[in-house]
Design a protein around this motif. Structure first.
Motif, mmCIF file in Angstrom:
data_model
loop_
_atom_site.group_PDB
_atom_site.id
_atom_site.type_symbol
_atom_site.label_atom_id
_atom_site.label_comp_id
_atom_site.label_asym_id
_atom_site.label_seq_id
_atom_site.Cartn_x
_atom_site.Cartn_y
_atom_site.Cartn_z
ATOM 1 N N THR A 118 1.044 -1.113 0.112
ATOM 2 C CA THR A 118 -0.136 0.114 0.107
ATOM 3 C C THR A 118 1.017 1.512 0.171
ATOM 4 O O THR A 118 0.716 2.173 -0.799
ATOM 5 C CB THR A 118 -1.022 0.106 1.226
ATOM 6 O OG1 THR A 118 -1.700 -1.369 0.875
ATOM 7 C CG2 THR A 118 -1.639 1.249 0.956
ATOM 8 N N SER A 119 1.723 1.242 0.790
ATOM 9 C CA SER A 119 2.888 2.336 0.705
ATOM 10 C C SER A 119 3.601 2.474 -1.053
ATOM 11 O O SER A 119 3.659 3.662 -0.476
ATOM 12 C CB SER A 119 4.060 2.093 1.507
ATOM 13 O OG SER A 119 3.670 1.921 2.935
ATOM 14 N N PHE A 120 3.168 1.808 -1.117
ATOM 15 C CA PHE A 120 3.803 2.302 -2.654
ATOM 16 C C PHE A 120 3.126 2.512 -3.444
ATOM 17 O O PHE A 120 3.218 3.623 -4.667
ATOM 18 C CB PHE A 120 5.069 0.652 -4.198
ATOM 19 C CG PHE A 120 4.386 0.517 -4.937
ATOM 20 C CD1 PHE A 120 5.903 0.873 -5.632
ATOM 21 C CD2 PHE A 120 3.287 0.702 -6.388
ATOM 22 C CE1 PHE A 120 5.785 1.211 -7.087
ATOM 23 C CE2 PHE A 120 4.127 0.225 -7.432
ATOM 24 C CZ PHE A 120 5.287 0.894 -7.171
ATOM 25 N N GLU A 152 9.146 -0.169 9.395
ATOM 26 C CA GLU A 152 9.869 -1.548 9.723
ATOM 27 C C GLU A 152 10.497 -2.217 8.635
ATOM 28 O O GLU A 152 10.999 -2.917 9.453
ATOM 29 C CB GLU A 152 9.522 -2.476 11.069
ATOM 30 C CG GLU A 152 9.431 -1.964 12.582
ATOM 31 C CD GLU A 152 10.580 -1.490 13.470
ATOM 32 O OE1 GLU A 152 11.933 -1.572 12.805
ATOM 33 O OE2 GLU A 152 10.362 -0.498 14.590
ATOM 34 N N THR A 153 10.003 -2.341 7.550
ATOM 35 C CA THR A 153 9.522 -2.999 6.490
ATOM 36 C C THR A 153 10.746 -3.319 6.477
ATOM 37 O O THR A 153 11.958 -2.882 6.035
ATOM 38 C CB THR A 153 8.749 -2.687 5.500
ATOM 39 O OG1 THR A 153 7.493 -1.929 5.939
ATOM 40 C CG2 THR A 153 8.212 -3.075 4.468
ATOM 41 N N ALA A 154 11.544 -5.028 6.327
ATOM 42 C CA ALA A 154 12.546 -4.941 6.378
ATOM 43 C C ALA A 154 13.130 -4.688 4.639
ATOM 44 O O ALA A 154 14.024 -3.931 4.714
ATOM 45 C CB ALA A 154 13.102 -6.311 6.566
ATOM 46 N N LYS A 209 -7.789 -8.434 -2.508
ATOM 47 C CA LYS A 209 -6.977 -9.962 -2.461
ATOM 48 C C LYS A 209 -6.579 -9.691 -1.453
ATOM 49 O O LYS A 209 -7.040 -10.966 -0.956
ATOM 50 C CB LYS A 209 -5.565 -9.433 -3.341
ATOM 51 C CG LYS A 209 -5.962 -9.308 -4.857
ATOM 52 C CD LYS A 209 -4.494 -9.482 -5.412
ATOM 53 C CE LYS A 209 -3.980 -7.972 -6.048
ATOM 54 N NZ LYS A 209 -3.313 -8.046 -7.335
ATOM 55 N N GLU A 210 -5.802 -8.830 -0.364
ATOM 56 C CA GLU A 210 -5.717 -8.941 0.940
ATOM 57 C C GLU A 210 -6.845 -9.583 1.322
ATOM 58 O O GLU A 210 -6.811 -10.879 2.314
ATOM 59 C CB GLU A 210 -5.617 -8.211 1.515
ATOM 60 C CG GLU A 210 -4.099 -7.427 1.030
ATOM 61 C CD GLU A 210 -3.799 -6.605 1.583
ATOM 62 O OE1 GLU A 210 -4.198 -4.829 1.828
ATOM 63 O OE2 GLU A 210 -2.245 -6.194 2.606
ATOM 64 N N ILE A 211 -8.095 -9.285 1.663
ATOM 65 C CA ILE A 211 -9.061 -9.183 2.658
ATOM 66 C C ILE A 211 -9.883 -10.416 2.101
ATOM 67 O O ILE A 211 -11.034 -11.394 2.971
ATOM 68 C CB ILE A 211 -9.830 -7.994 3.576
ATOM 69 C CG1 ILE A 211 -10.804 -7.439 2.469
ATOM 70 C CG2 ILE A 211 -9.159 -7.514 4.238
ATOM 71 C CD1 ILE A 211 -10.781 -6.466 3.121
#
Ligand code: M6R
Length: 600
Positions: free
Chosen positions: A296-298, A343-345, A479-481
């Motif tokens: 989502t941030s993308f 925190e996303t690696a 898609k996610e939910i």
């Protein structure tokens, strides 16, 4: 992803561990466990499944020191044996992260006589600490961690000692009265304390009931600041809503308002961004900007590209973080990393890559003290409050808000936006929360349409320019939910391939708000209608033309073309939510997904 909690104090630890673990459930997990020192030995109870299932199998345990974990399987299947805590002798360990050299360590420890029972990398750590243990847990943990390659947040108990440490995985220490806490996420311990210490990479903390000592890798004591966390515990509760996601969708007008608050004056046409450490000269001479993010941030970053290009007439690149780290970044350019969690690696790795190439860095994030915020040159916070649902909603809206402010500010500094235009834009921006509320008040209509689509297997969301990122976001949410296959497409691209998939059984959500590409969008709608698709348009209140071409219309208030994505976002979120609800899906904790993805 995995969650850690730990307690050392005067109260019984089991209810505190269980309550804190429940507050981490939203991160996504497949098994859970606790270890408690009962005065004689460490008792471990763990199982596959949910925390309520773990509670059912817990005997009465008396003890005031313990650790707990929710596991999201990475190394080894989700089952009871692989669940944390892992033990070796008197040592019990919970761990988030990945031990990259675990196989070498496992081979070496096996030769030394240690017997492994799980498939996890964490068990290596338990044996390694046991191996080095000589009546001082802090020393044993410090020595063991020197052998580890990879990332970790750990909490370890041995008798009445509790030690915690981190590298590339978040961990905070909560300070109480006669009791102290450890957690991978602040909401876990908000019920007990608001005073926290953010542990930094490679620091090790020894946590007693009445004091906390923190050391660097040379065992020098480190003085840390105690932060007072200004979060409302109700932010981490459903407050009468059936799901966190629905609550967070409804919180968007407030999140947007908070993110704007104190940063604009529409009367003077001024934007002030606290945390932006760039001089006007740096902004004027900026030759290149990269936006980097995931998920989502993308999608927020992609809209950011359109916004910056519109306001500054400069080309902007936007890249998926896990790909950017292999790309070439040019020194002197500005890299904007967008991450709700901070925190996303993948995003963190890309940020480090950019820094090592000499780029200036700026983060847009929601979590104070998160790892990304500590590594960038500038941070502009979104002020959404904690987001619990795995599907990002209000944090997306706040990210967009910051991107609007940044792009307008850059445009003004670069002399491409004059004062009158700025005043007009800011006045429109201030209307957005009230306009979102109008859409939320109309949610029954959206629910009725959504229910029609609950049995569809495939879906398309289409849009052009500013609406294209929202088409992607709508498809991602669905898609996610709901687990329905959904595609987000730039509407003009359909005829280059995907049109082959359009049939009467494939609903199409067309984001067709008024703007420069409206007429072309109408043509694209006609293309899908000609293939018998059911088309639901998201269109302006005053658009009397669109209903001629589509099956149904959901109206949004009219605003500046570049601001309409925020209003369409609320609609696509609600459509996805109500479809998932009609399909009886576990909306806040979708399968296989985690709230904060701390592995690459
Ligand atoms: O915390 P971040 O914003 O860095 O997270 C990035 C993605 O993992 C996240 O947006 C994910 O796609 C969400 N589940 C979307 O709803």
């Amino acid at each position: 992803m995995c969650g850690i909690v730990a307690y050392n104090g005067i109260r019984q630890t089991v209810p505190i561990l269980i309550d804190s673990l429940k507050r981490l459930e939203y991160r996504g997990y497949d098994s859970a466990g606790i270890a408690v020192f009962n005065g004689n030995a460490v008792e471990v109870h763990k199982d596959k499944g949910r925390i309520v299932d773990l509670e059912k199998i817990l005997p009465a345990i008396s003890g005031t020191i313990g650790i707990g974990h929710t596991r999201w399987a990475t190394q080894g299947r989700p089952n009871k044996v692989n669940a944390h805590p892992h033990t070796s002798g008197r040592i019990a360990v919970v761990h988030n992260g990945i031990i990259e050299n675990y196989q070498q360590l496992r081979d070496w420890l096996t030769k030394s006589g240690y017997v492994f029972i799980s498939e996890t990398d964490t068990e290596v750590l338990a044996h390694l600490i046991n191996h080095y243990y000589d009546n001082n847990l802090t020393d044993a943990v410090m020595t063991a961690l020197k052998d580890i390659k990879g990332s970790y947040a750990v909490a370890v108990i041995c008798g009445s000692e509790l030690v915690a440490a981190r590298k590339d995985s978040p961990l905070v220490i909560g300070i109480g009265e006669g009791e102290n806490f450890v957690a991978s996420d602040i909401p876990a311990i908000l019920n007990y304390t608001r005073k926290v210490i953010f542990l930094d990479d490679l620091e090790v903390a020894s946590i007693a009931q009445d004091h906390v000592s923190i050391f660097d890798t040379h065992k020098n004591a480190v003085q840390k600041t105690i932060h007072l966390i200004d979060l409302d515990i109700r932010d981490a509760e459903k407050s009468g809503y059936e799901h966190f996601m629905l609550k967070e969708i409804h919180e968007q007008p407030r999140a947007f308002h908070e993110t704007l608050a104190g940063r604009i004056s529409e009367l003077e046409g001024i934007i002030k961004l606290d945390g932006l450490n760039l001089t006007e000269d740096e902004i004027k001479n900026m030759s290149r900007i990269n936006m980097i993010a995931c998920g989502t941030s993308f999608n927020a970053g992609l809209l950011g590209k359109y916004l910056f290009e519109q306001s500054t007439y400069t080309h902007i690149d936007v890249e998926i973080a896990s790909e950017f780290r292999y790309a070439h970044s040019s020194p002197g350019s500005l890299v904007i990393v967008i991450s709700q969690s901070g925190e996303t690696a993948d995003t963190l790795a890309a940020l480090r890559e950019a820094k090592s190439s000499g780029c200036m860095t700026l983060a847009i994030t929601n979590v104070m003290g998160s790892t990304i915020t500590r590594e960038v040159d500038s941070v502009v916070y979104t002020r959404s409050g904690p987001e619990i649902g795995v599907a990002a909603t209000k944090t997306f809206i706040s990210q967009l808000c910051v991107l609007y402010l940044l792009s307008l500010y850059f445009g003004k500094v670069q002399g491409k936006i004059n004062s009158d235009r700025m005043k007009r834009m800011l006045a429109s921006l201030k209307q957005i929360p009230a306009q979102m509320t109008r859409i939320l008040n109309n949610k029954e209509l959206i629910k009725n349409y959504a229910q029609k689509f609950a049995s569809s297997n495939d879906f398309f969301f289409i849009g052009r320019t500013f609406n294209y990122p929202i088409a992607l976001e709508g498809a991602l949410k669905l898609k996610e939910i709901s687990y329905i296959h959904a595609e987000g497409y730039p509407a003009g691209e359909l005829k280059h391939g995907p049109l082959a998939l359009i049939t009467k059984d494939v609903p199409v959500i067309a984001i067709a708000t008024k703007g420069a590409t409206y007429d072309k969008m109408v043509n694209n709608v006609k293309e899908v209608k000609a293939r018998d698709a059911y088309v639901l348009a998201i269109a302006d209140e005053k658009d009397n033309e669109i209903e001629k071409y589509v099956d149904a219309v959901i109206r949004v208030p009219a605003t500046e073309e570049m601001f309409s994505p925020m209003l369409s976002t609320v609609v696509v979120q609600l459509i996805s939510y109500y479809i998932a609800k009609a399909r009886n899906c576990p909306i806040d904790q979708p399968r296989n997904l985690a709230k904060s993805v701390t592995v690459e």
